[in-house]
Write a protein that holds these residues in place. Structure first.
Motif, mmCIF file in Angstrom:
data_model
loop_
_atom_site.group_PDB
_atom_site.id
_atom_site.type_symbol
_atom_site.label_atom_id
_atom_site.label_comp_id
_atom_site.label_asym_id
_atom_site.label_seq_id
_atom_site.Cartn_x
_atom_site.Cartn_y
_atom_site.Cartn_z
ATOM 1 N N ASP A 76 -7.217 6.241 -1.063
ATOM 2 C CA ASP A 76 -7.022 5.705 -2.400
ATOM 3 C C ASP A 76 -8.376 5.394 -3.035
ATOM 4 O O ASP A 76 -9.318 4.975 -2.356
ATOM 5 C CB ASP A 76 -6.185 4.427 -2.346
ATOM 6 C CG ASP A 76 -4.775 4.678 -1.845
ATOM 7 O OD1 ASP A 76 -4.287 5.798 -2.044
ATOM 8 O OD2 ASP A 76 -4.186 3.749 -1.262
ATOM 9 N N ARG A 105 -8.791 2.610 1.484
ATOM 10 C CA ARG A 105 -9.263 2.710 0.108
ATOM 11 C C ARG A 105 -10.783 2.789 0.072
ATOM 12 O O ARG A 105 -11.468 2.094 0.828
ATOM 13 C CB ARG A 105 -8.802 1.504 -0.710
ATOM 14 C CG ARG A 105 -9.212 1.585 -2.183
ATOM 15 C CD ARG A 105 -8.447 0.554 -3.005
ATOM 16 N NE ARG A 105 -8.897 -0.797 -2.770
ATOM 17 C CZ ARG A 105 -9.918 -1.357 -3.425
ATOM 18 N NH1 ARG A 105 -10.590 -0.673 -4.322
ATOM 19 N NH2 ARG A 105 -10.257 -2.604 -3.170
ATOM 20 N N ARG A 112 -1.193 4.702 -3.954
ATOM 21 C CA ARG A 112 -1.566 6.066 -3.575
ATOM 22 C C ARG A 112 -1.253 7.019 -4.732
ATOM 23 O O ARG A 112 -0.264 6.895 -5.403
ATOM 24 C CB ARG A 112 -0.785 6.490 -2.329
ATOM 25 C CG ARG A 112 -1.192 7.869 -1.828
ATOM 26 C CD ARG A 112 -0.595 8.148 -0.478
ATOM 27 N NE ARG A 112 -1.040 7.168 0.503
ATOM 28 C CZ ARG A 112 -2.225 7.223 1.104
ATOM 29 N NH1 ARG A 112 -3.080 8.181 0.792
ATOM 30 N NH2 ARG A 112 -2.575 6.309 1.988
ATOM 31 N N PHE A 162 -4.855 -0.536 -6.107
ATOM 32 C CA PHE A 162 -4.426 0.858 -6.230
ATOM 33 C C PHE A 162 -3.109 1.130 -5.524
ATOM 34 O O PHE A 162 -2.788 0.530 -4.516
ATOM 35 C CB PHE A 162 -5.472 1.798 -5.609
ATOM 36 C CG PHE A 162 -6.669 2.001 -6.474
ATOM 37 C CD1 PHE A 162 -6.778 3.126 -7.256
ATOM 38 C CD2 PHE A 162 -7.676 1.052 -6.510
ATOM 39 C CE1 PHE A 162 -7.884 3.322 -8.056
ATOM 40 C CE2 PHE A 162 -8.785 1.251 -7.307
ATOM 41 C CZ PHE A 162 -8.885 2.385 -8.076
#
Length: 523
Positions: free
Chosen positions: A474, A269, A518, A516
């Motif tokens: 992400d 991320r 994906r 998050f």
């Protein structure tokens, strides 16, 4: 259009609103900042240049004002929407003036054509050049109108997050006859070579080869006719300045002369950016308006981008042509010269091959001349004119030595302009600056000095172009000419509009601990 609640309505302290860091203050980055600010994010924009606009910034020199890049606004509502998100009217800050005729095209044989919003005036010119092509011209424009609806409704504002999304769009691409080139489509409808050029040269404005780019770019003539061609008073760069002001009024921060070394990634991320100074800026999401190939190839390590944009993929990609631009101001005026003039050279297809395929600098050229003082005399001292002239040239994958070639090429262009359009130009130049592909590589950080990023061939369009939502990381998003839907101001602003579909709103992100999934969702 989605407008999230005002940030003050969130049940979190304003200081804890999710933070979005945007790399690059080009039009894509500025539009993304306004949209994210309207959706409740704290926004920081970082750019290595000394002001907003990216390739579309402006500069002053010896009392003259120049637009560095884009000069034409063809879909003003895309800008007006950004002001509307902030409760303002664009016209109160950056007035637009219609330009009609849009531009004059001068052919090598001395004939001319003026593009205009006046349908009958245009048809009269078609009939004058080639009476037998009038019916075919009408059919092409009707096709272009239906194609415009298809592009805007099904392609331009749609994120392609999987091959399934692309398969859904294939029906529309078939209706657009996307398997043809723009020139190939034009050739189906008109026989006169000059009219074929009129209907097919537009992809050059977005880095495309008219003989290779997909026919869905044939919408551009209809886009001009539908919404007109407009001039931003003070120059296109005033739009960038206005967007920067909106960002500041939202509470956002713009930091110029700041070089980004890398996008920081932890656990798959994006977590922020590191500047060349060593400073780090933490973020909940990162949006890159840098060239997409530069973003993936230089700002991210190879091991975090295995799925789509590997070093091998970037090395094998096709890059757009570059540009040679001569900015000059004169101590006299040419009031008969329109704001936009296109001077076609003696060759069309072969010159395009030299630029895109052979990658050699030809001795002949086609030119676009911009005279903003025709619309706004304040862009030059009294009694003077401001100009720029642009020539498409090969990118740096060719072997042209621009340190040696630039001045002879400029002189050849000056000779041509003095002969064909600006008598007395020699001896009247009061200020001058030249930009070559080296500028696009070294200052704008575009691989191979490409003027528009990846070439918009079918294999690098829609799903096959870098997407607004990174497939590998992400919390990383991309906007600008190098992403879907492509180059040109309407498309660049559309890339920021797509963020509304893939970036979670700030309130949701804050309530869910900034976690998050994906593909742009949140837990």
């Amino acid at each position: 259009m989605t407008i999230a609640p005002n940030p003050q309505q969130f049940s979190v302290d304003a200081d804890f609103r999710p933070h979005a860091v945007i790399i690059g203050a080009g039009f894509g980055g500025l539009a993304a900042a306004v949209r994210l600010g309207a959706r409740g994010y704290r926004v920081t924009v970082v750019d290595r240049l000394n002001g907003p606009g990216g390739r579309g910034r402006g500069f002053q020199q010896d009392g003259f004002t120049f637009d560095a890049g884009p000069t034409i606004v063809t879909a003003p509502h895309t800008f007006e929407e950004l002001w509307g998100l902030c409760g303002k009217r664009m016209s109160d800050h950056v007035p637009l003036a219609p330009v009609d005729p849009f531009y004059r095209i001068m052919f090598a044989d001395g004939s001319t054509f003026e593009a205009s919003q006046d349908t009958e005036a245009v048809r009269a010119q078609v009939a004058k050049l080639s009476p037998g092509d009038l019916a075919g011209w009408d059919r092409f424009m009707a096709r272009s109108e239906s194609n415009l609806r298809e592009v805007y409704e099904r392609i331009q504002h749609v994120p392609f997050r999987s091959i399934w999304d692309m398969s859904i769009a294939m029906g529309g691409l078939a209706r657009l006859e996307a398997y043809h080139s723009v020139y190939g489509l034009a050739a189906r409808f008109v026989k006169d070579e000059r009219l074929r050029q009129v209907l097919s040269f537009h992809p050059l404005f977005i880095g495309g080869n008219p003989f290779a780019v997909s026919a869905f770019y044939s919408v551009i003539p209809q886009l001009e006719k539908t919404w007109g061609v407009h001039f931003a008073m003070g120059g296109t760069s005033k739009l960038a300045d206005g967007l920067a002001d909106l960002i500041r009024e939202q509470g956002g921060v713009l930091r110029f002369r700041q070089d980004v070394r890398e996008i920081m990634v932890e656990g798959g991320r994006a977590t922020g950016i590191r500047l060349t100074s060593g400073e780090t800026i933490d973020a909940d999401i990162v949006v890159s308006n840098a060239d997409s190939a530069f973003t993936y190839g230089r700002l991210l390590p190879a091991h975090v981008r295995r799925r789509r944009w590997s070093d091998r993929k970037l090395e094998r990609a096709r890059y757009s042509m570059s540009l040679f631009i001569w900015y000059f101001g004169t101590d006299r005026q040419w009031p008969e010269v329109q704001p936009h003039t296109i001077l076609m050279g003696p060759r069309y297809k072969e010159l395009i091959k030299d630029i895109f395929e052979r990658k050699v600098l030809a001795s002949d050229f086609s030119l676009y001349l911009y005279r903003p003082t025709a619309m706004d005399p304040s862009m030059a001292p009294k009694g003077c004119d401001s100009f720029y002239v642009l020539s498409p040239v090969p990118n740096l994958q060719g072997d042209t030595d621009w340190t040696a070639a630039a001045e002879p090429y400029r002189r050849a262009i000056e000779d041509s302009l003095a002969t064909k359009l600006l008598p007395g130009l020699k001896g009247s130049v009061a200020t001058s600056r030249v930009v070559t592909p080296l500028h696009f590589r070294d200052t704008l950080l575009s691989p191979h000095g490409a003027g528009f990023g990846l070439e918009p061939v079918m294999s690098q369009s829609a799903y096959f172009r870098p997407q607004s939502c990174s497939e590998d990381i992400d919390g990383l998003y991309l906007v600008g000419a190098g992403t879907h839907p492509g180059a040109g101001l309407p498309a660049v602003l559309a890339s920021a509009t797509i963020l509304d579909k893939v970036v979670p709103d700030a309130g949701q992100l804050a309530r869910n601990g900034h976690q998050f999934l994906r593909g742009g969702g949140v837990f």
